[in-house]
Design an enzyme around this catalytic site. Sequence first.
Site, PDB file in Angstrom:
ATOM      1  N   ARG A  78     -13.482  -8.533   3.418  1.00  0.00           N
ATOM      2  CA  ARG A  78     -14.267  -7.393   3.730  1.00  0.00           C
ATOM      3  C   ARG A  78     -15.574  -7.782   2.575  1.00  0.00           C
ATOM      4  NH1 ARG A  78     -12.623  -3.658   0.985  1.00  0.00           N
ATOM      5  NH2 ARG A  78     -10.397  -4.415   0.435  1.00  0.00           N
ATOM      6  N   TYR A 218     -14.070 -11.188  11.159  1.00  0.00           N
ATOM      7  CA  TYR A 218     -12.821 -10.572   9.806  1.00  0.00           C
ATOM      8  C   TYR A 218     -12.101 -10.150  10.004  1.00  0.00           C
ATOM      9  CZ  TYR A 218      -8.625 -13.758   7.077  1.00  0.00           C
ATOM     10  OH  TYR A 218      -7.530 -13.451   7.015  1.00  0.00           O
ATOM     11  N   LYS A 227     -10.540  -0.172   9.221  1.00  0.00           N
ATOM     12  CA  LYS A 227     -11.482   0.255   7.732  1.00  0.00           C
ATOM     13  C   LYS A 227     -12.304   1.682   8.467  1.00  0.00           C
ATOM     14  CE  LYS A 227      -7.883  -0.734   5.650  1.00  0.00           C
ATOM     15  NZ  LYS A 227      -7.122  -1.498   4.491  1.00  0.00           N
ATOM     16  N   HIS A 247      -5.806   6.200   2.995  1.00  0.00           N
ATOM     17  CA  HIS A 247      -5.422   4.795   2.733  1.00  0.00           C
ATOM     18  C   HIS A 247      -4.073   4.490   2.192  1.00  0.00           C
ATOM     19  CE1 HIS A 247      -6.305   0.373   1.463  1.00  0.00           C
ATOM     20  NE2 HIS A 247      -5.641   0.020   2.151  1.00  0.00           N
ATOM     21  N   SER A 269      -5.932  -2.372  -1.862  1.00  0.00           N
ATOM     22  CA  SER A 269      -6.022  -3.585  -1.046  1.00  0.00           C
ATOM     23  C   SER A 269      -5.295  -4.316  -1.780  1.00  0.00           C
ATOM     24  CB  SER A 269      -7.423  -3.761  -0.646  1.00  0.00           C
ATOM     25  OG  SER A 269      -7.176  -3.210   0.554  1.00  0.00           O
ATOM     26  N   CYS A 271      -1.840  -4.243  -3.292  1.00  0.00           N
ATOM     27  CA  CYS A 271      -1.734  -4.486  -4.158  1.00  0.00           C
ATOM     28  C   CYS A 271      -0.193  -3.291  -4.218  1.00  0.00           C
ATOM     29  CB  CYS A 271      -2.316  -2.657  -5.346  1.00  0.00           C
ATOM     30  SG  CYS A 271      -3.845  -3.787  -5.484  1.00  0.00           S
ATOM     31  N   ASP A 294      -0.124   1.195   6.124  1.00  0.00           N
ATOM     32  CA  ASP A 294      -1.664   1.464   5.441  1.00  0.00           C
ATOM     33  C   ASP A 294      -2.815   2.202   5.776  1.00  0.00           C
ATOM     34  OD1 ASP A 294      -3.928  -1.000   3.461  1.00  0.00           O
ATOM     35  OD2 ASP A 294      -5.163  -0.689   6.208  1.00  0.00           O
ATOM     36  N   ARG A 385      -3.504 -13.734   6.074  1.00  0.00           N
ATOM     37  CA  ARG A 385      -2.783 -12.363   6.833  1.00  0.00           C
ATOM     38  C   ARG A 385      -2.242 -12.720   8.147  1.00  0.00           C
ATOM     39  NH1 ARG A 385      -4.128  -7.199   4.184  1.00  0.00           N
ATOM     40  NH2 ARG A 385      -5.633  -7.713   2.677  1.00  0.00           N
TER      41      ARG A 385
HETATM   42  P1  GTP Z   1      -3.748  -4.849   1.931  1.00  0.00           P
HETATM   43  O1  GTP Z   1      -3.171  -4.650   3.541  1.00  0.00           O
HETATM   44  O2  GTP Z   1      -5.000  -5.069   2.244  1.00  0.00           O
HETATM   45  O3  GTP Z   1      -4.001  -2.985   2.108  1.00  0.00           O
HETATM   46  O4  GTP Z   1      -2.204  -4.787   1.224  1.00  0.00           O
HETATM   47  P2  GTP Z   1      -1.305  -3.651   0.444  1.00  0.00           P
HETATM   48  O5  GTP Z   1      -1.202  -2.719  -0.339  1.00  0.00           O
HETATM   49  O6  GTP Z   1      -0.780  -3.878   1.878  1.00  0.00           O
HETATM   50  O7  GTP Z   1      -0.992  -4.960  -0.264  1.00  0.00           O
HETATM   51  P3  GTP Z   1       1.116  -6.352  -0.317  1.00  0.00           P
HETATM   52  O8  GTP Z   1       2.167  -5.049  -0.209  1.00  0.00           O
HETATM   53  O9  GTP Z   1       0.237  -6.729   0.781  1.00  0.00           O
HETATM   54  O10 GTP Z   1       0.537  -6.690  -1.196  1.00  0.00           O
HETATM   55  C1  GTP Z   1       0.375  -7.596  -2.133  1.00  0.00           C
HETATM   56  C2  GTP Z   1       0.015  -8.151  -3.081  1.00  0.00           C
HETATM   57  O11 GTP Z   1       1.176  -7.583  -3.920  1.00  0.00           O
HETATM   58  C3  GTP Z   1       1.394  -9.543  -3.387  1.00  0.00           C
HETATM   59  O12 GTP Z   1       0.990 -10.253  -3.187  1.00  0.00           O
HETATM   60  C4  GTP Z   1       2.834  -9.501  -3.629  1.00  0.00           C
HETATM   61  O13 GTP Z   1       3.013 -10.443  -4.016  1.00  0.00           O
HETATM   62  C5  GTP Z   1       2.265  -7.927  -4.162  1.00  0.00           C
HETATM   63  N1  GTP Z   1       3.383  -6.606  -4.830  1.00  0.00           N
HETATM   64  C6  GTP Z   1       3.441  -5.978  -3.793  1.00  0.00           C
HETATM   65  N2  GTP Z   1       4.344  -5.629  -4.583  1.00  0.00           N
HETATM   66  C7  GTP Z   1       5.121  -6.035  -6.169  1.00  0.00           C
HETATM   67  C8  GTP Z   1       5.066  -5.731  -6.546  1.00  0.00           C
HETATM   68  O14 GTP Z   1       6.104  -4.665  -6.465  1.00  0.00           O
HETATM   69  N3  GTP Z   1       5.671  -5.952  -7.997  1.00  0.00           N
HETATM   70  C9  GTP Z   1       4.678  -6.840  -8.057  1.00  0.00           C
HETATM   71  N4  GTP Z   1       4.516  -7.714  -9.440  1.00  0.00           N
HETATM   72  N5  GTP Z   1       3.735  -7.602  -7.047  1.00  0.00           N
HETATM   73  C10 GTP Z   1       3.713  -6.603  -5.835  1.00  0.00           C
HETATM   74  C1  SPV Z   2      -8.044  -4.018   2.497  1.00  0.00           C
HETATM   75  O1  SPV Z   2      -8.707  -4.850   2.332  1.00  0.00           O
HETATM   76  O2  SPV Z   2      -6.707  -3.147   2.728  1.00  0.00           O
HETATM   77  C2  SPV Z   2      -6.800  -4.506   4.380  1.00  0.00           C
HETATM   78  C3  SPV Z   2      -6.915  -5.215   4.664  1.00  0.00           C
HETATM   79  O3  SPV Z   2      -6.044  -3.691   4.712  1.00  0.00           O
HETATM   80  S1  SPV Z   2      -8.616  -5.269   6.105  1.00  0.00           S
HETATM   81  O4  SPV Z   2      -7.971  -4.779   7.205  1.00  0.00           O
HETATM   82  O5  SPV Z   2      -9.508  -6.687   6.089  1.00  0.00           O
HETATM   83  O6  SPV Z   2      -9.598  -3.901   5.557  1.00  0.00           O
HETATM   84 MN    MN Z   3      -5.703  -1.503   3.523  1.00  0.00          MN
END
Ligand code: GTP
Ligand code: SPV
Ligand code: MN
Length: 602
Positions: A78, A218, A227, A247, A269, A271, A294, A385
């Site tokens: 983004r 992308y 989003k 979110h 994002s 996290c 999400d 992704r």
């Molecule tokens: P978006 O799709 O961007 O909104 O992200 P999301 O919030 O769904 O994040 P996602 O669950 O894909 O996690 C992304 C990163 O956080 C990865 O690198 C994971 O390894 C890390 N992560 C997720 N959960 C944990 C946790 O409980 N502990 C730690 N240390 N890292 C974590």
């Molecule tokens: C985020 O960045 O929080 C996502 C990926 O979930 S995107 O669809 O690119 O915004």
């Molecule tokens: Mn997201």
Amino acid sequence: MNAMPPVDAKTSNPAVLAFVEEAKALFKPDNVRWCNGTKWEYQEMLKALVDGGTAQWLNPAKRPNSVIVRSDPADVARVEDQTFICSRSKDDAGPTNNWADPNEMKATLSKLYDGAMVGRTMYVVPYSMGPIGSPIAGIGVMVTDSAYAVANMHIMTRVGDKVLAALGQSSDFVRGRHTVGYPLSTPATADVPWPCNKTKYITHFPETREIWSYGSGYGGNALLGKKCHALRIASVKARDEGWMAEHMLILKLTNPEGRSKFVAAAFPSACGKTNLAMLVPTIPGWKAETVGDDICWMKFGADGRLYAINPETGFFGVAPGTSNDSNLNAMKTLTANIIYSNVALTDDGDVYWEQMGEQPAHAIDWMRRSWTPASGRPSAHPNARFTAPAAQCPVIAKEWEDPAGVPIDAILFGGRRASVVPLVSEALSWRHGTFLGSIMASEKTAAAAGGGVGELRRDPMAMLPFCGYNMGDYFQHWIKMGEKGGSKMPKVFYVNWFRKSPEGKFLWPGYAENSRVLKWIFERCDGTAQAVDTPIGKLPADGALDINGLNVAPGAMGELLKVDIAGWKSELPSIREHFATFGAKLPSALSQELADLEQRLG
Ligand code: GTP
Ligand code: SPV
Ligand code: MN
């Protein structure tokens, strides 16, 4: 405009037809194609992407019906700097959004849009965010010249004739215009594997419920249902109509007695939303199931509680870090029918990314270069992704497409904080919970282009890049929702999986072990788990957090649950500064909460 319905249009809706005719006149595509949402259409899109060099089939023995796509290295995430909220008044965009005058922005974009689809097909994609016919759902019509966007929209949303049928003659739909900004002018310009433009604009017109996107193919820049619609435009609609577009992941948690609660969680994002949404609890007898990973739309039900739907039908999840250890259910979801973007390709036609498991001896990296573990660079882009159908998730909850939504018991906030914020705390009230959400901070991740990864920034409710109006008004909307819902509002918690030791190691094992925190939250909602009052909220009482069999370093639990009075005091000036940016728009309830916190800290 009295346009004749194009031959393959499955609607006589004059607003839809006029929108498509206008887009056609502006973009000047060679062809217009109305997408019907069938699986044949999806396969056709994949084939077009493979034939055009954008995608490559993976080895069907490894990943059936799946492709790998590599984007232009300058189009990988983004673009927050180029994202605009074009409300009539600048004040309505507020201090946290880029703003442009709607007429000026439309003039700028109309020039860029003029002829932008020459030599290409314009796809018309009618889509529904949420189960068709749900009182919480919303409809959009998107035009795009990207087959990649169409294929992704197929997975992420409900597309096709059934949406037009549900829309009927209504003009209540979000109008989305998208082009990659790479016309194939005459004499024929050669196409490239990933057409895009150096110039990028992701713009929103909240008053007229329009999205105009230019130059990127992308993720959230191009999949307009996500989003742009489900958060930026929907947040405005939600404010106007008295609901919430957030979110947040949605999780169903069932205790050993078989009672269930639904939890929504807002983390910025990359996290941990996808990870938490699919976790496999480590504590015996507990079960977790996924409703969404999400986005969460919540409306009051007849009983006065908040009911949530996942407006999406797929996961656009972060690949790096996903493994059988960290997210087994995601790995099981990813076995077939997946679009992989910016991951590495192994020599046997499978995918690879960092921390996926055993490293291949050799691969082709996300930039199509030869890669070995000795290359000294990641094989996948950090924002690589997967696009995966939610229905393939082995722990998808049976309620996930319930048009009525699921009743939310708890809302979690959280971000990446190396210090200060404890593993978990419970807000003292909805108003205090709103305060905790409003001061959320997190280290930046690769989900947004422009660098600064690791820098701490305030990201209220994980909505900083996604709130379609003045964030001060958004806080006020949260306060108002709480006044309306009263005692029936969900309990609010603040979690932090990312606390680090002075040596920079994560103190908390995270992932599946987060179920221990969820258990405490579940039991707090039931009124059975013990908590102690502290100046920053309620923390687990001694022994209330189930750490049976948990392997943590000595002293780590004490550190994770410490109330860091000095740390919080040293944050006060930056919270004040953050609040000051909202001027008169800051709800007095929140300045009162800040004053109360200061007083409690002593
Ligand atoms: P978006 O799709 O961007 O909104 O992200 P999301 O919030 O769904 O994040 P996602 O669950 O894909 O996690 C992304 C990163 O956080 C990865 O690198 C994971 O390894 C890390 N992560 C997720 N959960 C944990 C946790 O409980 N502990 C730690 N240390 N890292 C974590
Ligand atoms: C985020 O960045 O929080 C996502 C990926 O979930 S995107 O669809 O690119 O915004
Ligand atoms: Mn997201």
